[in-house]
Design a protein around this motif. Structure first.
Motif, mmCIF file in Angstrom:
data_model
loop_
_atom_site.group_PDB
_atom_site.id
_atom_site.type_symbol
_atom_site.label_atom_id
_atom_site.label_comp_id
_atom_site.label_asym_id
_atom_site.label_seq_id
_atom_site.Cartn_x
_atom_site.Cartn_y
_atom_site.Cartn_z
ATOM 1 N N ALA A 41 0.829 -1.207 0.000
ATOM 2 C CA ALA A 41 0.000 0.000 0.000
ATOM 3 C C ALA A 41 0.865 1.259 0.000
ATOM 4 O O ALA A 41 0.552 2.238 -0.689
ATOM 5 N N ALA A 42 1.948 1.233 0.760
ATOM 6 C CA ALA A 42 2.846 2.394 0.807
ATOM 7 C C ALA A 42 3.515 2.613 -0.548
ATOM 8 O O ALA A 42 3.640 3.759 -0.999
ATOM 9 N N TRP A 43 3.914 1.546 -1.204
ATOM 10 C CA TRP A 43 4.552 1.660 -2.519
ATOM 11 C C TRP A 43 3.575 2.264 -3.525
ATOM 12 O O TRP A 43 3.910 3.174 -4.281
ATOM 13 N N VAL A 136 4.606 14.015 0.396
ATOM 14 C CA VAL A 136 4.545 12.726 -0.313
ATOM 15 C C VAL A 136 4.915 11.600 0.645
ATOM 16 O O VAL A 136 4.221 10.579 0.729
ATOM 17 N N TRP A 137 5.995 11.781 1.399
ATOM 18 C CA TRP A 137 6.413 10.739 2.333
ATOM 19 C C TRP A 137 5.435 10.581 3.489
ATOM 20 O O TRP A 137 5.201 9.473 3.969
ATOM 21 N N GLN A 138 4.848 11.671 3.935
ATOM 22 C CA GLN A 138 3.847 11.585 5.001
ATOM 23 C C GLN A 138 2.652 10.769 4.519
ATOM 24 O O GLN A 138 2.150 9.900 5.242
ATOM 25 N N HIS A 139 2.210 11.025 3.298
ATOM 26 C CA HIS A 139 1.090 10.264 2.723
ATOM 27 C C HIS A 139 1.478 8.788 2.579
ATOM 28 O O HIS A 139 0.680 7.895 2.885
ATOM 29 N N THR A 140 2.700 8.532 2.130
ATOM 30 C CA THR A 140 3.172 7.160 1.950
ATOM 31 C C THR A 140 3.151 6.398 3.276
ATOM 32 O O THR A 140 2.616 5.279 3.350
ATOM 33 N N LEU A 141 3.723 6.985 4.306
ATOM 34 C CA LEU A 141 3.779 6.317 5.605
ATOM 35 C C LEU A 141 2.392 6.143 6.215
ATOM 36 O O LEU A 141 2.108 5.106 6.824
ATOM 37 N N THR A 142 1.539 7.126 6.043
ATOM 38 C CA THR A 142 0.182 7.020 6.569
ATOM 39 C C THR A 142 -0.577 5.882 5.907
ATOM 40 O O THR A 142 -1.224 5.079 6.585
ATOM 41 N N MET A 143 -0.509 5.802 4.592
ATOM 42 C CA MET A 143 -1.223 4.740 3.877
ATOM 43 C C MET A 143 -0.665 3.359 4.234
ATOM 44 O O MET A 143 -1.422 2.408 4.422
ATOM 45 N N GLY A 144 0.650 3.241 4.313
ATOM 46 C CA GLY A 144 1.250 1.962 4.683
ATOM 47 C C GLY A 144 0.865 1.521 6.082
ATOM 48 O O GLY A 144 0.533 0.360 6.319
#
Length: 190
Positions: A41-43, A136-144
């Motif tokens: 999901a994070a990817w 972008v990284w905040q969204h990535t970590l949140t989704m993961g």
């Protein structure tokens, strides 16, 4: 006593074996499945957020403009970075086009005469700044994290359902066994 459900015993019931296998499956899903789902999901989220960021950076442009005056009907709003902003009239000079005036979002502490950065899209509308790398990284970590947490929640919920069913079956098996054994112990039927 550890692992008694795996060893053969006269007290072990079929529901005990099912419950033991369920615990093993739950452990594997939580320790392996949840991190894999979170990483996937994070990817995906990272790729999507990067493409949105690239689109916004291609479409939006920054202008250094002077705050001319604040609009009287403008209420302050909170931007994505947590700062307050309001709509104000700004003026700037574009090369080859001369002076331009527009209404744009400016920081909440901007005073008339101050020069601020404002962002416009390709149609000339005032927009928020494009998404940066930190967002972008905040969204990535949140989704993961949410995906991994969701998998853990679903697995634990499924495990509790299986345990409840196993408990009911175990009690029913014990009840049947007691119905057969009780007359021998109490001599009620004699």
């Amino acid at each position: 006593m550890l692992g008694w459900r795996w060893r053969h015993s006269s007290l072990r019931r079929r529901s005990d074996v099912v419950e033991a296998w369920t615990v093993l499956v739950v452990a594997v899903l939580i320790l392996v499945g949840a991190p894999l789902a979170g990483a996937a999901a994070a990817w995906w989220a990272h790729g999507e957020a990067r493409s949105v960021s690239a689109e916004q950076q291609a479409e939006r442009h920054r202008v250094r403009a002077e705050v001319v005056g604040r609009r009287s009907d403008s209420l302050p709003s909170v931007q994505a970075d947590g700062q307050r902003a309001y709509r104000a009239t700004v003026r700037w000079t574009e090369p080859g086009e001369g002076a331009r005036t527009a209404t744009a979002r400016v920081p909440g502490d901007a005073r008339p005469g101050e020069v601020v950065d404002v962002w416009f899209d390709s149609r000339g509308r005032s927009v928020a700044p494009p998404v940066d790398g930190a967002a972008v990284w905040q969204h990535t970590l949140t989704m993961g994290t949410c995906a991994a947490g969701g998998v853990v929640l679903v697995v634990l919920l499924g495990h509790s359902v299986v345990r409840r069913v196993a408990l009911r079956r175990r009690l029913a098996e014990w009840e049947r066994e007691w119905a057969r054994t009780e007359p021998e112990w109490t001599h009620r039927g004699a």
